[in-house]
Design a protein around this motif. Structure first.
Motif, PDB file in Angstrom:
ATOM      1  N   TYR A   1     -39.685  16.181  14.765  1.00 42.59           N
ATOM      2  CA  TYR A   1     -39.165  14.834  14.942  1.00 42.59           C
ATOM      3  C   TYR A   1     -39.224  14.484  16.420  1.00 42.59           C
ATOM      4  CZ  TYR A   1     -34.724  16.136  17.117  1.00 42.59           C
ATOM      5  OH  TYR A   1     -33.789  16.601  17.989  1.00 42.59           O
TER       6      TYR A   1
ATOM      7  N   VAL B   1     -37.807  11.167  19.163  1.00 45.33           N
ATOM      8  CA  VAL B   1     -37.053   9.941  19.355  1.00 45.33           C
ATOM      9  C   VAL B   1     -37.650   9.269  20.585  1.00 45.33           C
ATOM     10  CG1 VAL B   1     -34.791   8.912  19.771  1.00 45.33           C
ATOM     11  CG2 VAL B   1     -34.962  11.027  18.431  1.00 45.33           C
TER      12      VAL B   1
ATOM     13  N   ASP C   1     -27.906  12.762  11.558  1.00 46.78           N
ATOM     14  CA  ASP C   1     -29.042  12.670  12.480  1.00 46.78           C
ATOM     15  C   ASP C   1     -28.994  11.349  13.245  1.00 46.78           C
ATOM     16  OD1 ASP C   1     -30.125  15.111  11.527  1.00 46.78           O
ATOM     17  OD2 ASP C   1     -31.288  14.061   9.983  1.00 46.78           O
TER      18      ASP C   1
ATOM     19  N   VAL D   1     -28.367  10.560  17.414  1.00 46.72           N
ATOM     20  CA  VAL D   1     -29.269   9.755  18.237  1.00 46.72           C
ATOM     21  C   VAL D   1     -28.509   8.575  18.826  1.00 46.72           C
ATOM     22  CG1 VAL D   1     -31.309   8.280  18.224  1.00 46.72           C
ATOM     23  CG2 VAL D   1     -31.354  10.469  17.027  1.00 46.72           C
TER      24      VAL D   1
ATOM     25  N   LEU E   1     -37.212   6.618  15.589  1.00 51.08           N
ATOM     26  CA  LEU E   1     -36.952   8.006  15.220  1.00 51.08           C
ATOM     27  C   LEU E   1     -37.987   8.367  14.159  1.00 51.08           C
ATOM     28  CD1 LEU E   1     -35.101  10.517  15.213  1.00 51.08           C
ATOM     29  CD2 LEU E   1     -33.559   9.287  13.696  1.00 51.08           C
TER      30      LEU E   1
END
Length: 149
Positions: free
Chosen positions: A8, A10, A82, A86, A98
């Protein structure tokens, strides 16, 4: 279905300046089968720190149409936790994308390693700044360090 490595990221856009400029680069790696987007969430934090979370379907029509082909197989795997994490690190007056994606390119290699009874025992993403510093390192600097008392 067996997935390749999943990661992942961001990406933050200070000043809520997201204009979709990343879409062509993202489209290129998806279309070439290098990655597959598994989940995609957009978040915005205003000047007061109020957070809004948007899935693809919640975006304005133009943005949703631009991202839709990239996230054909996207599901909702990011949890509320999650998103909360963030949101806690986002700057006020910013937007984030994201992304959860599979490294499709690595699937064949992974399968070959497993077929050869191998196993991955370590791996780490090295930040760009660290790589840049290593590439800029001069042998003269190394010699100077070794000669220092």
């Amino acid at each position: 279905m067996s997935l390749g490595p999943v990661e992942y990221i961001v990406v933050e856009f200070p000043g809520n300046q997201f204009k979709g400029d990343i879409i062509p680069a993202l489209r290129e790696v998806v279309d070439k089968g290098i990655i597959r987007i598994i989940d995609l969430v957009f978040m915005r934090k205003d000047e007061q720190g109020n957070l809004s979370v948007m899935e693809l379907a919640d975006l304005e029509k133009e943005a949703a149409e631009a991202f839709a082909p990239l996230a054909r197989e996207a599901s909702t795997l990011f949890s509320d936790e999650d998103v909360k994490k963030v949101g806690e690190v986002m700057e006020k007056n910013s937007s984030v994308a994201l992304l959860l994606f599979e490294h499709v390119w690595a699937t064949r290699f992974r399968d070959a390693v497993l077929a050869a009874n191998g196993r991955l025992i370590a791996g780490e993403r090295i930040p760009k700044e660290t790589v840049d510093a290593a590439l800029a390192w001069k042998p003269e600097e190394q010699k100077a360090l070794e000669a220092a008392p």
